[in-house]
Write a protein that holds these residues in place. Structure first.
Motif, mmCIF file in Angstrom:
data_model
loop_
_atom_site.group_PDB
_atom_site.id
_atom_site.type_symbol
_atom_site.label_atom_id
_atom_site.label_comp_id
_atom_site.label_asym_id
_atom_site.label_seq_id
_atom_site.Cartn_x
_atom_site.Cartn_y
_atom_site.Cartn_z
ATOM 1 N N PHE A 169 6.781 1.858 9.669
ATOM 2 C CA PHE A 169 5.583 1.484 8.923
ATOM 3 C C PHE A 169 5.332 2.574 7.879
ATOM 4 N N ASN A 184 4.277 -3.619 6.663
ATOM 5 C CA ASN A 184 2.902 -3.135 6.593
ATOM 6 C C ASN A 184 2.325 -3.118 7.997
ATOM 7 N N HIS A 185 1.265 -2.341 8.177
ATOM 8 C CA HIS A 185 0.764 -2.107 9.537
ATOM 9 C C HIS A 185 -0.742 -2.301 9.568
#
Length: 243
Positions: A156, A81-82
């Protein structure tokens, strides 16, 4: 009072950040051109060590947890996740044994000391979001590279940062394209927590005394499964870790 501390410690860290980029840019150029790729990789590792642990200058904590057994004898696709720009240095340092190459927007390949140079020279996939054909071609090249070298990539799948910490759906296209050229790759989810709240309004001011963590989660075997199913499992594992 907390706001004043945020501003003061942000200034201290960002001076450290900028000086580190400048010093390690020169070190990268020397390492790559005189000593070769392995030396360049080592310099990049320590660039990201200093960027990551420099976060202590803001009073924040840095926690790196490995719950994954990551093999050395097959390609790896790290799926994270980003939340923030600050996700990246710790990911590079944390996963340095596999030297993962990023899928990154092409704009980052110019104008940023150290970072742009490494993106251009490392083999990262530099994608033009306005040119779908070019983007697919770059990701295919990266997939073939990690297949041929038993290397690693990191992507991502949200496609953009989500500072709120609430993940957007994982988009399957990038991972599916990597797997076309590296069908034997293992998927390893990585949960990133706290970095979005650390810089909720951009790079300044940073939120001091934040709790920042990066956790590698148990791998997912993709063989015989749809990419959408794999990414749904990866995202759920990350969501559970984030609590």
């Amino acid at each position: 009072m907390k706001k004043i501390i945020d501003y003061l410690l942000s200034i201290v860290y960002l001076i450290h950040f900028g000086l580190t980029l400048l010093v390690f840019h020169a070190l990268q150029v020397v390492a790559l051109n005189i000593f070769g790729k392995k030396a360049h990789e080592k310099v990049v590792d320590y660039l990201n060590f200093f960027l990551t642990y420099g976060l202590y200058l803001t009073g924040s904590s840095v926690t790196l947890k490995n719950r994954a057994i990551i093999p050395d004898d097959r390609p790896i696709i790290f799926v994270a996740n980003h939340q923030s720009t600050f996700d990246i240095p710790a990911l590079i340092w944390f996963l340095r044994k596999r030297h993962p190459l990023f899928v990154s927007k092409i704009e980052l390949a110019k104008g940023i000391p150290s970072i742009s140079y490494n993106l251009r020279k490392s083999g990262a996939a530099l994608i033009n979001r306005k040119d779908g054909k070019q983007a697919v071609s770059e990701i295919l090249r990266l997939g073939k590279l990690i297949h041929d070298t038993t290397g690693a990539a990191i992507i991502f799948p949200e496609g953009t940062r989500t500072a709120s910490g609430i993940m957007k759906p994982f988009i399957p296209g990038g991972v599916a394209t990597l797997l076309k050229k590296a069908p034997d790759a293992l998927i390893v989810p990585v949960a990133v927590d706290g970095t979005g709240a650390f810089n909720p309004k951009g790079i300044f001011p940073l939120k001091s005394f934040s709790k920042l963590s990066w956790t590698a989660l148990p791998p997912i075997e993709p063989a015989g499964r749809k990419v959408e199913e794999i990414l749904a499992e990866a995202q759920e594992a990350i969501r559970i870790e984030l609590g």
